[in-house]
Design a protein around this motif. Sequence first.
Motif, PDB file in Angstrom:
ATOM      1  N   VAL A 222     -44.195  54.289  47.754  1.00  0.00           N
ATOM      2  CA  VAL A 222     -43.938  55.522  47.272  1.00  0.00           C
ATOM      3  C   VAL A 222     -45.443  56.632  46.763  1.00  0.00           C
ATOM      4  O   VAL A 222     -45.837  56.099  46.179  1.00  0.00           O
ATOM      5  CB  VAL A 222     -42.601  55.540  46.399  1.00  0.00           C
ATOM      6  N   LEU A 223     -45.748  57.622  47.365  1.00  0.00           N
ATOM      7  CA  LEU A 223     -47.330  58.039  46.696  1.00  0.00           C
ATOM      8  C   LEU A 223     -47.012  58.826  45.584  1.00  0.00           C
ATOM      9  O   LEU A 223     -45.576  58.933  45.042  1.00  0.00           O
ATOM     10  CB  LEU A 223     -47.386  59.315  47.850  1.00  0.00           C
ATOM     11  N   PRO A 224     -47.674  59.104  45.258  1.00  0.00           N
ATOM     12  CA  PRO A 224     -47.729  59.386  43.780  1.00  0.00           C
ATOM     13  C   PRO A 224     -47.616  61.077  42.799  1.00  0.00           C
ATOM     14  O   PRO A 224     -46.537  61.011  42.209  1.00  0.00           O
ATOM     15  CB  PRO A 224     -49.611  60.074  42.886  1.00  0.00           C
ATOM     16  N   ASP A 225     -46.639  61.289  44.485  1.00  0.00           N
ATOM     17  CA  ASP A 225     -45.842  63.204  44.243  1.00  0.00           C
ATOM     18  C   ASP A 225     -44.205  62.498  43.902  1.00  0.00           C
ATOM     19  O   ASP A 225     -43.413  63.090  43.993  1.00  0.00           O
ATOM     20  CB  ASP A 225     -46.090  63.370  45.517  1.00  0.00           C
ATOM     21  N   GLY A 226     -43.989  61.934  44.119  1.00  0.00           N
ATOM     22  CA  GLY A 226     -42.581  60.999  43.718  1.00  0.00           C
ATOM     23  C   GLY A 226     -42.065  60.858  44.728  1.00  0.00           C
ATOM     24  O   GLY A 226     -40.742  60.276  44.300  1.00  0.00           O
ATOM     25  N   TRP A 227     -42.152  61.362  45.900  1.00  0.00           N
ATOM     26  CA  TRP A 227     -41.196  61.270  46.663  1.00  0.00           C
ATOM     27  C   TRP A 227     -41.497  60.925  47.961  1.00  0.00           C
ATOM     28  O   TRP A 227     -41.331  60.363  48.875  1.00  0.00           O
ATOM     29  CB  TRP A 227     -41.582  63.127  47.432  1.00  0.00           C
ATOM     30  N   THR A 228     -43.013  61.354  48.839  1.00  0.00           N
ATOM     31  CA  THR A 228     -43.544  60.653  49.968  1.00  0.00           C
ATOM     32  C   THR A 228     -43.445  59.464  49.792  1.00  0.00           C
ATOM     33  O   THR A 228     -44.364  58.940  49.316  1.00  0.00           O
ATOM     34  CB  THR A 228     -44.520  61.226  50.376  1.00  0.00           C
ATOM     35  N   VAL A 229     -42.873  58.438  51.072  1.00  0.00           N
ATOM     36  CA  VAL A 229     -42.577  57.091  51.319  1.00  0.00           C
ATOM     37  C   VAL A 229     -43.329  56.988  52.311  1.00  0.00           C
ATOM     38  O   VAL A 229     -42.919  57.339  53.728  1.00  0.00           O
ATOM     39  CB  VAL A 229     -41.145  56.952  51.021  1.00  0.00           C
ATOM     40  N   VAL A 230     -44.358  56.085  52.104  1.00  0.00           N
ATOM     41  CA  VAL A 230     -45.165  55.566  53.742  1.00  0.00           C
ATOM     42  C   VAL A 230     -45.169  53.784  53.642  1.00  0.00           C
ATOM     43  O   VAL A 230     -44.790  53.127  52.936  1.00  0.00           O
ATOM     44  CB  VAL A 230     -46.805  55.905  53.645  1.00  0.00           C
ATOM     45  N   THR A 231     -45.437  53.656  55.284  1.00  0.00           N
ATOM     46  CA  THR A 231     -45.238  52.194  54.827  1.00  0.00           C
ATOM     47  C   THR A 231     -46.843  51.063  54.003  1.00  0.00           C
ATOM     48  O   THR A 231     -48.040  51.715  54.268  1.00  0.00           O
ATOM     49  CB  THR A 231     -45.869  51.302  56.767  1.00  0.00           C
ATOM     50  N   LYS A 232     -46.395  50.430  54.175  1.00  0.00           N
ATOM     51  CA  LYS A 232     -47.613  50.038  53.324  1.00  0.00           C
ATOM     52  C   LYS A 232     -48.921  49.455  54.348  1.00  0.00           C
ATOM     53  O   LYS A 232     -49.633  49.552  53.784  1.00  0.00           O
ATOM     54  CB  LYS A 232     -47.408  49.012  52.802  1.00  0.00           C
ATOM     55  N   ASP A 233     -48.627  48.915  55.674  1.00  0.00           N
ATOM     56  CA  ASP A 233     -49.643  48.305  56.696  1.00  0.00           C
ATOM     57  C   ASP A 233     -50.014  49.839  57.510  1.00  0.00           C
ATOM     58  O   ASP A 233     -50.396  49.172  58.406  1.00  0.00           O
ATOM     59  CB  ASP A 233     -49.082  47.481  57.313  1.00  0.00           C
ATOM     60  N   HIS A 234     -50.028  51.085  56.748  1.00  0.00           N
ATOM     61  CA  HIS A 234     -49.884  52.385  57.675  1.00  0.00           C
ATOM     62  C   HIS A 234     -49.208  52.402  59.491  1.00  0.00           C
ATOM     63  O   HIS A 234     -49.954  52.927  60.101  1.00  0.00           O
ATOM     64  CB  HIS A 234     -51.386  52.258  57.715  1.00  0.00           C
ATOM     65  N   SER A 235     -48.402  51.499  59.527  1.00  0.00           N
ATOM     66  CA  SER A 235     -47.778  51.413  60.999  1.00  0.00           C
ATOM     67  C   SER A 235     -47.092  52.734  60.361  1.00  0.00           C
ATOM     68  O   SER A 235     -46.596  53.350  59.835  1.00  0.00           O
ATOM     69  CB  SER A 235     -47.267  50.498  61.168  1.00  0.00           C
ATOM     70  N   LEU A 236     -46.517  52.681  62.709  1.00  0.00           N
ATOM     71  CA  LEU A 236     -46.032  53.959  63.028  1.00  0.00           C
ATOM     72  C   LEU A 236     -44.757  53.713  62.088  1.00  0.00           C
ATOM     73  O   LEU A 236     -44.064  52.930  62.293  1.00  0.00           O
ATOM     74  CB  LEU A 236     -46.148  54.378  63.977  1.00  0.00           C
ATOM     75  N   SER A 237     -43.864  55.072  61.893  1.00  0.00           N
ATOM     76  CA  SER A 237     -42.491  54.391  61.635  1.00  0.00           C
ATOM     77  C   SER A 237     -41.157  55.712  61.935  1.00  0.00           C
ATOM     78  O   SER A 237     -42.360  57.262  61.892  1.00  0.00           O
ATOM     79  CB  SER A 237     -42.307  54.634  60.216  1.00  0.00           C
ATOM     80  N   ALA A 238     -40.626  55.407  62.199  1.00  0.00           N
ATOM     81  CA  ALA A 238     -39.336  56.542  62.749  1.00  0.00           C
ATOM     82  C   ALA A 238     -38.228  56.436  62.161  1.00  0.00           C
ATOM     83  O   ALA A 238     -38.004  55.774  62.155  1.00  0.00           O
ATOM     84  CB  ALA A 238     -39.581  55.981  64.669  1.00  0.00           C
ATOM     85  N   GLN A 239     -37.643  57.989  62.624  1.00  0.00           N
ATOM     86  CA  GLN A 239     -36.673  57.995  61.897  1.00  0.00           C
ATOM     87  C   GLN A 239     -35.376  58.687  62.394  1.00  0.00           C
ATOM     88  O   GLN A 239     -36.342  59.931  63.067  1.00  0.00           O
ATOM     89  CB  GLN A 239     -36.120  58.278  60.618  1.00  0.00           C
ATOM     90  N   TRP A 240     -34.246  58.965  62.216  1.00  0.00           N
ATOM     91  CA  TRP A 240     -33.395  59.935  62.948  1.00  0.00           C
ATOM     92  C   TRP A 240     -31.741  59.594  61.997  1.00  0.00           C
ATOM     93  O   TRP A 240     -31.495  58.689  61.984  1.00  0.00           O
ATOM     94  CB  TRP A 240     -32.585  59.144  64.820  1.00  0.00           C
ATOM     95  N   GLU A 241     -31.369  61.145  62.067  1.00  0.00           N
ATOM     96  CA  GLU A 241     -29.630  60.921  60.934  1.00  0.00           C
ATOM     97  C   GLU A 241     -28.972  61.937  62.003  1.00  0.00           C
ATOM     98  O   GLU A 241     -29.065  62.692  62.743  1.00  0.00           O
ATOM     99  CB  GLU A 241     -30.970  61.464  59.867  1.00  0.00           C
ATOM    100  N   HIS A 242     -27.950  61.383  61.917  1.00  0.00           N
ATOM    101  CA  HIS A 242     -26.814  62.585  61.466  1.00  0.00           C
ATOM    102  C   HIS A 242     -25.593  62.130  60.514  1.00  0.00           C
ATOM    103  O   HIS A 242     -24.951  61.064  60.502  1.00  0.00           O
ATOM    104  CB  HIS A 242     -25.512  62.007  63.157  1.00  0.00           C
ATOM    105  N   THR A 243     -24.824  63.511  60.452  1.00  0.00           N
ATOM    106  CA  THR A 243     -23.627  62.987  59.983  1.00  0.00           C
ATOM    107  C   THR A 243     -22.754  62.853  60.610  1.00  0.00           C
ATOM    108  O   THR A 243     -21.996  63.638  61.872  1.00  0.00           O
ATOM    109  CB  THR A 243     -23.358  64.405  58.764  1.00  0.00           C
ATOM    110  N   LEU A 244     -22.053  61.877  60.390  1.00  0.00           N
ATOM    111  CA  LEU A 244     -20.187  61.299  61.201  1.00  0.00           C
ATOM    112  C   LEU A 244     -19.106  61.477  60.208  1.00  0.00           C
ATOM    113  O   LEU A 244     -18.926  61.798  59.117  1.00  0.00           O
ATOM    114  CB  LEU A 244     -20.437  60.447  61.583  1.00  0.00           C
TER     115      LEU A 244
END
Length: 265
Positions: A222-244
């Motif tokens: 988690v970056l110092p802004d307290g929110w932004t979450v990044v991969t430790k190895d700097h690899s790409l990440s993807a996410q999709w989300e739905h409410t069900l």
Amino acid sequence: MKKIQIKTAAEIEKMRVAGRMAAEVLEMIEPYVKPGVTTLELNDICHHYIVNQQNAISACLGYTGGGSIPFPKSICTSVNHVICHGVPNDRQIKSGDIINIDVTVLKDGYHGDTSKMYLVGDVSILAKRLVRVTQECLYLGIQCVKPGAKLGDIAAIIQKHAESHQYSVVREYCGHGIGSRFHEEELQILHYGSAGTGIELIPGMTFTIEPMVNAGKRFLKVLPDGWTVVTKDHSLSAQWEHTLLVTETGVEILTLRKEEQSTFA
């Protein structure tokens, strides 16, 4: 521990409205996601639309999530190696970037929460593949949702599909119950685990599935802004989300976008 909230017909109808509004924000913003735009500009467009067009509230703005730092913007913009909770800023997105936009609309006391990946300009085959497989993980998870199924069924199929493509599933963040509260912590939807385990699904449950899949290892920081979450190895990440919504016969996707209607017809 609080009891899992089973929604009434009236509550479900309000969630349908909020869910449809959240989907509309992601549809509205798509033409603006192009090289040269800043994530802050995308945030401002979405905020204006939610507040002035939809007469609703962005649930993200000022949300603390049990922490001490309120989220400062109205949407999350997670670019490339950012896993989730990216804070919009003056950074311009460029051709080749992948970006997740995560929106939660609060309307008449109920929430609709959804996110989508956008491909900016000329995106690599490897990045496109990660985005596609992550969306497939979400869709496979959704197909598991029906009365009598277990939360572990969702978790297992998502993990299996991601790992079959040599990707890793983020474990520190998960889907959640949702309704009049943004996050109903008594219902947590993991994206890894064993089939046949966990809470049994019953009609009236409402929750999100939101797999975060990394091209490299699953570890994060988690970056110092307290929110932004990044991969430790700097690899790409993807996410999709739905409410069900768990229905009497299966599942209703409350945040379904027009482009997906044929997929779930």
